[in-house]
Design a protein around this motif. Structure first.
Motif, PDB file in Angstrom:
ATOM      1  N   ALA A  23      12.504  47.770 -21.998  1.00  0.00           N
ATOM      2  CA  ALA A  23      13.231  48.963 -21.525  1.00  0.00           C
ATOM      3  C   ALA A  23      12.387  49.754 -20.526  1.00  0.00           C
ATOM      4  CB  ALA A  23      13.590  49.844 -22.718  1.00  0.00           C
ATOM      5  N   TRP A  24      13.043  50.454 -19.661  1.00  0.00           N
ATOM      6  CA  TRP A  24      12.354  51.365 -18.758  1.00  0.00           C
ATOM      7  C   TRP A  24      11.740  52.517 -19.551  1.00  0.00           C
ATOM      8  CZ3 TRP A  24      14.655  53.008 -13.414  1.00  0.00           C
ATOM      9  CH2 TRP A  24      14.562  51.936 -12.525  1.00  0.00           C
ATOM     10  N   ARG A 104      14.992  38.968 -16.392  1.00  0.00           N
ATOM     11  CA  ARG A 104      14.155  38.055 -17.183  1.00  0.00           C
ATOM     12  C   ARG A 104      14.907  36.758 -17.437  1.00  0.00           C
ATOM     13  NH1 ARG A 104      10.116  41.046 -20.297  1.00  0.00           N
ATOM     14  NH2 ARG A 104      10.277  43.238 -19.700  1.00  0.00           N
ATOM     15  N   PRO A 105      14.227  35.605 -17.275  1.00  0.00           N
ATOM     16  CA  PRO A 105      14.895  34.331 -17.595  1.00  0.00           C
ATOM     17  C   PRO A 105      15.431  34.312 -19.025  1.00  0.00           C
ATOM     18  CG  PRO A 105      12.767  33.936 -16.551  1.00  0.00           C
ATOM     19  CD  PRO A 105      12.860  35.414 -16.779  1.00  0.00           C
ATOM     20  N   TYR A 128       6.162  38.701 -13.599  1.00  0.00           N
ATOM     21  CA  TYR A 128       6.627  39.976 -13.035  1.00  0.00           C
ATOM     22  C   TYR A 128       6.735  41.065 -14.112  1.00  0.00           C
ATOM     23  CZ  TYR A 128       9.782  43.026 -10.315  1.00  0.00           C
ATOM     24  OH  TYR A 128      10.367  44.064  -9.652  1.00  0.00           O
ATOM     25  N   TYR A 129       7.194  40.665 -15.295  1.00  0.00           N
ATOM     26  CA  TYR A 129       7.478  41.659 -16.341  1.00  0.00           C
ATOM     27  C   TYR A 129       6.438  41.619 -17.457  1.00  0.00           C
ATOM     28  CZ  TYR A 129      12.397  41.846 -14.722  1.00  0.00           C
ATOM     29  OH  TYR A 129      13.543  42.006 -14.007  1.00  0.00           O
ATOM     30  N   PRO A 130       6.133  42.780 -18.062  1.00  0.00           N
ATOM     31  CA  PRO A 130       5.404  42.749 -19.328  1.00  0.00           C
ATOM     32  C   PRO A 130       6.313  42.136 -20.393  1.00  0.00           C
ATOM     33  CG  PRO A 130       6.122  44.996 -18.829  1.00  0.00           C
ATOM     34  CD  PRO A 130       6.499  44.145 -17.652  1.00  0.00           C
ATOM     35  N   ALA A 131       5.722  41.389 -21.309  1.00  0.00           N
ATOM     36  CA  ALA A 131       6.507  40.740 -22.360  1.00  0.00           C
ATOM     37  C   ALA A 131       5.786  40.936 -23.683  1.00  0.00           C
ATOM     38  CB  ALA A 131       6.646  39.246 -22.035  1.00  0.00           C
ATOM     39  N   GLU A 136       6.184  37.815 -18.299  1.00  0.00           N
ATOM     40  CA  GLU A 136       7.348  36.938 -18.140  1.00  0.00           C
ATOM     41  C   GLU A 136       7.758  36.949 -16.665  1.00  0.00           C
ATOM     42  OE1 GLU A 136      10.676  38.034 -20.644  1.00  0.00           O
ATOM     43  OE2 GLU A 136      11.878  36.326 -19.973  1.00  0.00           O
ATOM     44  N   ASP A 137       8.184  35.791 -16.165  1.00  0.00           N
ATOM     45  CA  ASP A 137       8.671  35.695 -14.783  1.00  0.00           C
ATOM     46  C   ASP A 137       9.941  36.527 -14.611  1.00  0.00           C
ATOM     47  OD1 ASP A 137       6.680  33.846 -14.387  1.00  0.00           O
ATOM     48  OD2 ASP A 137       8.025  32.106 -14.432  1.00  0.00           O
ATOM     49  N   ALA A 138      10.296  36.753 -13.358  1.00  0.00           N
ATOM     50  CA  ALA A 138      11.609  37.323 -13.036  1.00  0.00           C
ATOM     51  C   ALA A 138      12.379  36.311 -12.203  1.00  0.00           C
ATOM     52  CB  ALA A 138      11.447  38.612 -12.235  1.00  0.00           C
ATOM     53  N   VAL A 139      13.664  36.198 -12.493  1.00  0.00           N
ATOM     54  CA  VAL A 139      14.566  35.466 -11.609  1.00  0.00           C
ATOM     55  C   VAL A 139      15.125  36.484 -10.617  1.00  0.00           C
ATOM     56  CG1 VAL A 139      16.690  34.110 -11.449  1.00  0.00           C
ATOM     57  CG2 VAL A 139      15.224  33.907 -13.477  1.00  0.00           C
TER      58      VAL A 139
END
Ligand SMILES: CC(C)(COP(=O)(O)OP(=O)(O)OC[C@H]1O[C@@H](n2cnc3c(N)ncnc32)[C@H](O)[C@@H]1OP(=O)(O)O)[C@@H](O)C(=O)NCCC(=O)NCCS
Length: 155
Positions: A23-24, A104-105, A128-131, A136-139
């Protein structure tokens, strides 16, 4: 959306996401409002509880969908689809050619929504994203507002 909505929106979005790290934060919303991005909340007709949020950064002839979230109690009732439809109509009014977003994928629900709305996957941003564990990658997805341009989707 105004600063007064931030706390409620953050709580709503944390409840909507599979993991709170997705979440933001309040700071993400605060800086978006300060930057003048198009930020809208949707409220329940009775009670006024916030049930959806959408934040968009406008470019010269494109828009970037930065965030969309719907209250968990309202999932699957067409609210996100309606917000994305309003966004597409607004972009068409502003003569924008395309809308960009990252997802997120692992977020199959959001990816299904975007695909059903005509977005196509056009690239990957690595880590790209914190997980919950690491990154985690971003599509990267794109919607051409002229549908005949939708011909370059990744498999
Ligand atoms: C992704 C999200 C915004 C979808 O909101 P929603 O209001 O439930 O979505 P809608 O009801 O408008 O559904 C539209 C489409 O989404 C997909 N979808 C919705 N619920 C789904 C579910 N339970 N499983 C799989 N796909 C689903 C379907 O493709 C659906 O199309 P359809 O109505 O033609 O079947 C919502 O799940 C959410 O807030 N998730 C947490 C925040 C998030 O992940 N935001 C995206 C960041 S990139």
């Amino acid at each position: 959306m105004t600063d007064a909505d931030i706390a409620e929106v953050v709580e709503m979005e944390q409840g909507a996401c599979a993991h709170p790290i997705q979440a933001w934060t309040a700071d993400n919303y605060r800086s978006s409002l300060r930057a003048g991005y198009w930020a809208r909340v949707r409220c329940e007709p009775e009670g006024g509880r916030i049930v959806a949020v959408c934040v968009v950064m406008d470019g010269v002839d494109e828009a970037h969908l930065l965030n969309v979230a719907v209250h968990r109690d309202w999932h699957g009732r067409g609210l996100a689809r309606a917000l994305l439809q309003i966004l597409a109509e607004r972009c068409a009014d502003r003569a924008a050619q395309q809308v960009w977003l990252e997802v997120r994928p692992s977020n199959q629900r959001a990816r299904a929504l975007y695909e059903r709305m005509g977005y196509e996957a056009v690239g990957i941003r690595k880590a790209y994203y914190p997980a919950p564990q690491g990154r985690e990658d971003a599509v990267v997805m794109r919607l051409w507002l002229r549908p005949e341009e939708n011909t370059h989707a990744l498999d």
